[in-house]
Design a protein around this motif. Structure first.
Motif, short mmCIF file in Angstrom:
data_model
loop_
_atom_site.label_atom_id
_atom_site.label_comp_id
_atom_site.label_asym_id
_atom_site.label_seq_id
_atom_site.Cartn_x
_atom_site.Cartn_y
_atom_site.Cartn_z
N ASP A 168 2.69 32.87 -14.03
CA ASP A 168 2.42 32.08 -12.83
C ASP A 168 0.99 32.23 -12.35
OD1 ASP A 168 5.05 31.36 -12.94
OD2 ASP A 168 5.69 32.52 -11.20
N ALA A 169 0.42 33.42 -12.52
CA ALA A 169 -0.94 33.69 -12.03
C ALA A 169 -2.00 32.97 -12.85
CB ALA A 169 -1.21 35.20 -12.06
N TYR A 170 -1.61 32.35 -13.97
CA TYR A 170 -2.58 31.68 -14.83
C TYR A 170 -2.34 30.18 -14.98
CZ TYR A 170 -4.33 36.25 -16.24
OH TYR A 170 -4.89 37.51 -16.24
N VAL A 171 -1.38 29.65 -14.23
CA VAL A 171 -1.05 28.23 -14.33
C VAL A 171 -0.85 27.65 -12.94
CG1 VAL A 171 0.67 26.55 -15.13
CG2 VAL A 171 0.05 28.49 -16.60
N ASP A 172 -1.47 26.49 -12.69
CA ASP A 172 -1.32 25.80 -11.40
C ASP A 172 -0.28 24.69 -11.44
OD1 ASP A 172 -3.40 27.17 -9.87
OD2 ASP A 172 -4.82 26.15 -11.21
N ILE A 173 -0.21 23.99 -12.56
CA ILE A 173 0.64 22.80 -12.67
C ILE A 173 1.38 22.83 -14.01
CG2 ILE A 173 0.65 20.27 -12.74
CD1 ILE A 173 -1.99 20.33 -11.16
N LEU A 174 2.64 22.45 -14.00
CA LEU A 174 3.42 22.35 -15.22
C LEU A 174 3.44 20.91 -15.70
CD1 LEU A 174 6.53 24.55 -14.29
CD2 LEU A 174 4.34 25.26 -15.27
N GLY A 175 3.46 20.73 -17.01
CA GLY A 175 3.48 19.38 -17.57
C GLY A 175 4.24 19.33 -18.86
N ILE A 176 4.35 18.14 -19.41
CA ILE A 176 4.97 17.95 -20.73
C ILE A 176 4.47 16.62 -21.31
CG2 ILE A 176 7.06 16.73 -19.95
CD1 ILE A 176 8.52 18.67 -22.05
N ASP A 177 4.35 16.59 -22.65
CA ASP A 177 3.92 15.39 -23.37
C ASP A 177 5.11 14.84 -24.16
OD1 ASP A 177 1.52 16.36 -22.44
OD2 ASP A 177 0.57 16.56 -24.39
N ILE A 178 5.45 13.59 -23.93
CA ILE A 178 6.55 12.95 -24.65
C ILE A 178 6.13 11.53 -25.01
CG2 ILE A 178 9.01 12.33 -24.64
CD1 ILE A 178 9.34 14.19 -22.20
N TYR A 179 6.16 11.19 -26.29
CA TYR A 179 5.82 9.84 -26.75
C TYR A 179 7.06 9.11 -27.28
CZ TYR A 179 0.80 10.59 -26.31
OH TYR A 179 -0.48 10.81 -25.81
N ASP A 180 7.02 7.81 -27.19
CA ASP A 180 8.04 6.96 -27.78
C ASP A 180 7.55 6.52 -29.16
OD1 ASP A 180 9.85 5.02 -28.53
OD2 ASP A 180 9.77 3.89 -26.65
N PHE A 181 8.22 7.02 -30.20
CA PHE A 181 7.85 6.65 -31.57
C PHE A 181 8.81 5.58 -32.09
CE2 PHE A 181 6.11 10.96 -31.07
CZ PHE A 181 4.79 10.73 -31.42
N TYR A 182 8.90 4.49 -31.32
CA TYR A 182 9.76 3.36 -31.66
C TYR A 182 11.22 3.77 -31.84
CZ TYR A 182 5.48 0.77 -32.01
OH TYR A 182 4.28 0.17 -31.71
N ASN A 183 11.64 4.70 -30.99
CA ASN A 183 13.04 5.11 -30.95
C ASN A 183 13.41 5.24 -29.47
OD1 ASN A 183 15.53 6.41 -31.00
ND2 ASN A 183 15.03 7.61 -32.83
N THR A 184 13.72 4.12 -28.87
CA THR A 184 13.94 4.07 -27.43
C THR A 184 15.02 5.03 -26.97
OG1 THR A 184 13.25 1.75 -27.36
CG2 THR A 184 14.53 2.56 -25.49
N GLU A 185 16.10 5.09 -27.70
CA GLU A 185 17.23 5.95 -27.31
C GLU A 185 16.80 7.42 -27.29
OE1 GLU A 185 21.75 7.07 -28.85
OE2 GLU A 185 20.80 5.22 -29.51
N ASP A 186 16.10 7.83 -28.30
CA ASP A 186 15.62 9.22 -28.38
C ASP A 186 14.61 9.51 -27.27
OD1 ASP A 186 15.26 11.83 -29.95
OD2 ASP A 186 13.20 11.04 -29.94
N TYR A 187 13.73 8.55 -27.00
CA TYR A 187 12.71 8.71 -25.96
C TYR A 187 13.36 8.87 -24.58
CZ TYR A 187 8.62 7.57 -23.05
OH TYR A 187 7.62 7.58 -22.11
N VAL A 188 14.31 8.01 -24.27
CA VAL A 188 14.98 8.06 -22.98
C VAL A 188 15.72 9.38 -22.82
CG1 VAL A 188 16.86 7.06 -21.61
CG2 VAL A 188 15.14 5.57 -22.67
N GLU A 189 16.37 9.82 -23.88
CA GLU A 189 17.10 11.09 -23.81
C GLU A 189 16.14 12.25 -23.56
OE1 GLU A 189 20.10 13.65 -23.55
OE2 GLU A 189 20.31 11.48 -23.72
N ALA A 190 14.97 12.22 -24.22
CA ALA A 190 13.96 13.26 -24.02
C ALA A 190 13.43 13.25 -22.59
CB ALA A 190 12.81 13.09 -25.01
#
Length: 389
Positions: free
Chosen positions: A270-292
């Motif tokens: 916690d002392a080394y991070v201010d904001i949490l994030g995540i990277d998620i792309y849609d690789f032409y698989n809408t169902e998988d993207y939405v679930e992620a």
């Protein structure tokens, strides 16, 4: 005579006391005005962080209460068929997003890969001198700046995708530690040079991203979680303590989670991070993207709330954006109530590699519709939300 001197001394002391009380009250009032019952003082990585960074953190909090800021990588650096070129006669910056929705993104993404080698332009051929101007312009207009760092491999001299293991050699005591220190010094010098009114602007820094994948030398099978955490901490300490950089918020952003992934596996603390994030792309698989989206953003939200951290959707997109209704029917319903402070779409580089519609592109009208939802906040929207200075 003695009485006169005594009265004069009492008067001087009284004046200094009144002045001192006034200064103290002014100081306490000015500090208190940033924080409220709803927005409590956060524990940031840098105890000496600049005042503009404190305001940015609060602005991001306020944005997350209203919706989420729409951001794009290299939004004003280049687009489909154009590149930024300084023109004194041009008062407005070019942007594919602006061409479509008549507004700019609220967040402006940049990458400083290449600065470590002392290059005068980044890995995407954006001159650092131009980048500095565009960052300042974004801040001046009320937007915010995010920075990733696709740094080269310090052991081989290759690029980020050269997966030769390198972290043990660049940690303190390692063979290439001095090389890496020089690289961080160059980053520090750049961050401190991005000035508006003679003060460094606040920057959201997102180093060593997508570390749970193995496509970069700092992640996955190319390192261990222990070494990654050491690298993160040493980098922060160099920037903050050794090189005196005090205009940063630090973001931790893994890639889309595999079923057996632990979001916090590489977490530096916690002392080394201010904001949490995540990277998620849609690789032409809408169902998988939405679930992620549903699964991963829920995890990020739960952890962020436990740790009292802001959180964001730090990279996303569908290359060539040609899935019908992608913005309004695929993305929007699944981030609408997620609590993210911003979502960053990747860059528009060529007609075969772009992530936001441009004029007359297939999803132009879908983006326009998306922009009109109350939660989708562009530059004009956040200008109304930002904390009054």
């Amino acid at each position: 005579m003695q009485k006169y001197k005594l009265n004069k001394l009492i008067k001087i002391i009284s004046q200094k006391t009144i002045l001192g009380v006034f200064i103290l009250v002014t100081f306490l009032t000015s500090c208190k005005s940033i924080y409220t019952a709803n927005y409590k003082k956060p524990q940031l990585v840098d105890k000496k962080v600049s005042t503009p960074v404190k305001y940015l953190h609060k602005d991001l909090f306020l944005i997350s209460e209203k919706g989420f800021a729409i951001s794009q990588q290299d939004a004003t650096s280049y687009g489909i068929g154009w590149k930024f070129k300084e023109d004194p006669s041009q008062t407005l910056l070019k942007s594919d997003v602006h061409d479509v929705v008549n507004d700019y993104p609220a967040g402006f993404g940049f990458d400083i890969g290449g600065i470590e080698y002392g290059h005068d332009q980044n890995l995407d051929s954006v001159p650092f001198s131009d980048m500095r101007k565009l960052m300042v312009e974004a801040y001046k207009e009320g937007g915010f700046v995010t920075v990733s760092w696709h740094l080269g491999n310090p052991v081989t001299g290759g690029n980020s995708w050269d997966t030769t293991p390198a972290i043990p050699q660049i940690l303190e005591g390692g063979e290439y530690h001095e090389t890496y220190k020089l690289w961080v010094k160059r980053v520090a010098d750049f961050f401190k040079s991005v000035n508006y009114n003679d003060k460094p602007i606040p920057i959201i820094f997102r180093p060593f991203h997508e570390m749970n994948g193995s496509w970069f030398w700092w992640g996955g099978n190319n390192t261990t979680a222990i070494d990654y955490i050491k690298l993160w901490r040493e980098t922060v300490e160099m920037l903050r303590d050794e090189y005196g950089v005090h205009n940063l918020l630090y973001v931790y952003s893994p890639n889309k989670l595999a079923p057996d992934d632990d979001y916090l596996k590489y977490y530096p603390a916690d002392a080394y991070v201010d904001i949490l994030g995540i990277d998620i792309y849609d690789f032409y698989n809408t169902e998988d993207y939405v679930e992620a989206l549903k699964h991963d953003l829920k995890i990020v939200k739960e952890i962020a709330e436990q740790k009292n951290k802001l959180y964001a959707f730090t990279e996303t997109g569908l290359e060539k954006v040609n899935t019908e209704g992608w913005f309004t029917e695929v993305l929007y319903p699944n981030i609408k109530y997620s609590g993210i402070a911003w979502v960053l779409f990747w860059r528009n580089y060529t007609v075969n590699h772009f992530y936001m519609p441009y004029k007359k592109q297939k999803l132009e009208n879908d983006l326009i519709k998306f922009s009109k939802f109350p939660e989708t906040l562009f530059l004009k929207d956040i200008q109304q939300i930002k904390t009054k200075k």
